[in-house]
Scaffold this motif. Structure first.
Motif, PDB file in Angstrom:
ATOM      1  N   SER A 195       0.809  -1.219   0.000  1.00 43.02           N
ATOM      2  CA  SER A 195       0.000   0.000   0.000  1.00 43.02           C
ATOM      3  C   SER A 195       0.843   1.269   0.000  1.00 43.02           C
ATOM      4  CB  SER A 195      -0.928  -0.007   1.227  1.00 43.02           C
ATOM      5  OG  SER A 195      -1.653   1.188   1.318  1.00 43.02           O
ATOM      6  N   GLU A 196       1.945   1.274   0.742  1.00 44.40           N
ATOM      7  CA  GLU A 196       2.722   2.513   0.885  1.00 44.40           C
ATOM      8  C   GLU A 196       3.385   2.964  -0.408  1.00 44.40           C
ATOM      9  OE1 GLU A 196       6.342   2.443   3.197  1.00 44.40           O
ATOM     10  OE2 GLU A 196       6.354   0.248   3.149  1.00 44.40           O
ATOM     11  N   TRP A 197       3.396   2.091  -1.433  1.00 41.45           N
ATOM     12  CA  TRP A 197       3.987   2.477  -2.719  1.00 41.45           C
ATOM     13  C   TRP A 197       2.921   2.801  -3.767  1.00 41.45           C
ATOM     14  CZ3 TRP A 197       8.873   3.779  -2.725  1.00 41.45           C
ATOM     15  CH2 TRP A 197       9.712   3.248  -1.744  1.00 41.45           C
ATOM     16  N   LEU A 198       1.658   2.749  -3.374  1.00 40.97           N
ATOM     17  CA  LEU A 198       0.591   3.071  -4.323  1.00 40.97           C
ATOM     18  C   LEU A 198       0.361   4.589  -4.354  1.00 40.97           C
ATOM     19  CD1 LEU A 198      -2.009   0.245  -3.556  1.00 40.97           C
ATOM     20  CD2 LEU A 198      -0.362   0.374  -5.437  1.00 40.97           C
ATOM     21  N   PRO A 199      -0.041   5.138  -5.509  1.00 40.20           N
ATOM     22  CA  PRO A 199      -0.222   6.596  -5.591  1.00 40.20           C
ATOM     23  C   PRO A 199      -1.345   7.112  -4.692  1.00 40.20           C
ATOM     24  CG  PRO A 199      -1.052   5.513  -7.577  1.00 40.20           C
ATOM     25  CD  PRO A 199      -0.314   4.467  -6.800  1.00 40.20           C
ATOM     26  N   THR A 200      -2.380   6.307  -4.486  1.00 35.79           N
ATOM     27  CA  THR A 200      -3.485   6.756  -3.639  1.00 35.79           C
ATOM     28  C   THR A 200      -3.071   6.877  -2.172  1.00 35.79           C
ATOM     29  OG1 THR A 200      -4.181   4.443  -3.894  1.00 35.79           O
ATOM     30  CG2 THR A 200      -5.538   6.120  -4.973  1.00 35.79           C
ATOM     31  N   HIS A 201      -2.183   5.986  -1.731  1.00 40.83           N
ATOM     32  CA  HIS A 201      -1.691   6.062  -0.349  1.00 40.83           C
ATOM     33  C   HIS A 201      -0.851   7.325  -0.161  1.00 40.83           C
ATOM     34  CE1 HIS A 201       0.941   5.222   3.109  1.00 40.83           C
ATOM     35  NE2 HIS A 201      -0.081   4.500   3.566  1.00 40.83           N
ATOM     36  N   ALA A 202       0.045   7.581  -1.121  1.00 42.21           N
ATOM     37  CA  ALA A 202       0.871   8.783  -1.037  1.00 42.21           C
ATOM     38  C   ALA A 202       0.006  10.042  -1.137  1.00 42.21           C
ATOM     39  CB  ALA A 202       1.916   8.770  -2.164  1.00 42.21           C
ATOM     40  N   TYR A 203      -1.021   9.960  -1.967  1.00 41.24           N
ATOM     41  CA  TYR A 203      -1.934  11.101  -2.171  1.00 41.24           C
ATOM     42  C   TYR A 203      -2.625  11.494  -0.865  1.00 41.24           C
ATOM     43  CZ  TYR A 203      -5.809  13.608  -4.525  1.00 41.24           C
ATOM     44  OH  TYR A 203      -6.725  14.537  -4.941  1.00 41.24           O
ATOM     45  N   ALA A 204      -3.255  10.527  -0.191  1.00 43.93           N
ATOM     46  CA  ALA A 204      -3.942  10.822   1.069  1.00 43.93           C
ATOM     47  C   ALA A 204      -2.951  11.222   2.160  1.00 43.93           C
ATOM     48  CB  ALA A 204      -4.763   9.612   1.507  1.00 43.93           C
ATOM     49  N   SER A 205      -1.753  10.660   2.109  1.00 40.01           N
ATOM     50  CA  SER A 205      -0.753  10.965   3.138  1.00 40.01           C
ATOM     51  C   SER A 205      -0.322  12.426   3.105  1.00 40.01           C
ATOM     52  CB  SER A 205       0.479  10.069   2.968  1.00 40.01           C
ATOM     53  OG  SER A 205       0.136   8.722   3.196  1.00 40.01           O
TER      54      SER A 205
END
Length: 246
Positions: A195-205
């Protein structure tokens, strides 16, 4: 290009069904899920309540809906109807068409973000500093460009019949695995590592870091920049391929 952007924005704002699902739908989900959670419990590894954490997740989800779902299906249908072929006969360059699609999609994301913020503040009493509201809206809006580029690429990758199921698989896959529907801290460790390498995870972070009073982490910014280059580059390449085949 400016004329095409104005045309795209006007068409989108007149589409009531699209506006409902991109503007109202995330707020409804936010209320339904946040009502089931305790208002004092904190999300693991953060100092945020579920209501505050989920506000950013759903604002990001709304922006994702607007740019990804809107772009991919519209482009695929325009290719089938010959609209893209007609545009190639004008002075509009290929890169202008791709940039116009990305820019117009990003412009309609602000209502999605603002409505979720208003609902969270008015109904769930989420409170942050004034600068944080503006910073949250800014980073969520800017981050949506990544998924606008993905929407353009999918629109050129799939035909009219296949674009919807393909988009839905990517849309729900990125949303769920990226932690937009539930905190990724609740995932098994192996899934957290993905998950931590997906764009959506980085986006919300990006937004969640601002909510905690800090600045977006360099790793999340780098991940989103890399995905933007991949998606935008893919969209430009598929556009050129479609031009040669026309």
């Amino acid at each position: 290009m400016n004329t095409l952007i104005r045309l795209e924005v006007t068409r989108t704002l007149r589409n009531k069904k699209f506006m409902f699902f991109s503007v109202v739908y995330p707020s409804v989900i936010y209320l339904l899920i946040s009502n089931t959670q305790n208002t004092t419990d904190r999300i693991p590894h953060t100092d945020l309540t579920f209501q505050a954490f989920f506000m950013v997740s759903m604002a990001s989800f709304g922006a994702l809906t607007a740019v990804l779902m809107g772009n991919s299906e519209r482009i695929a249908k325009e290719r089938e109807k010959g609209w893209v072929r007609q545009l190639r006969l004008t002075a509009l360059p290929g890169r202008g068409y791709v940039l116009a699609k990305i820019a117009s999609a990003a412009m309609v994301t602000l209502p999605c973000i603002v409505v979720v913020f208003l609902v969270a503040a008015a109904v769930k009493h989420v409170r942050v500093e004034t600068w944080q509201w503006f910073a949250l809206a800014g980073v969520i809006w800017a981050g949506s460009l990544v998924f606008a580029a993905l929407g353009v690429a999918i629109g050129y990758l799939a035909g009219g019949d296949a674009v919807r199921p393909l988009t839905m698989i990517i849309y729900f896959g990125l949303s769920i695995l990226g932690g937009l529907w539930m905190p990724s801290a609740t995932f098994p460790q192996w899934l957290q590592n993905i998950s931590e390498w997906l764009p959506t995870h980085a986006y919300a972070s990006l937004g969640q870091a601002i909510e905690m009073g800090g600045s977006p982490h360099a790793k999340d910014v780098a991940i989103l920049c890399a995905y933007f280059l991949i998606f935008a580059g893919g969209a430009a390449r598929l556009y050129r391929k479609d031009t040669l085949e026309a």
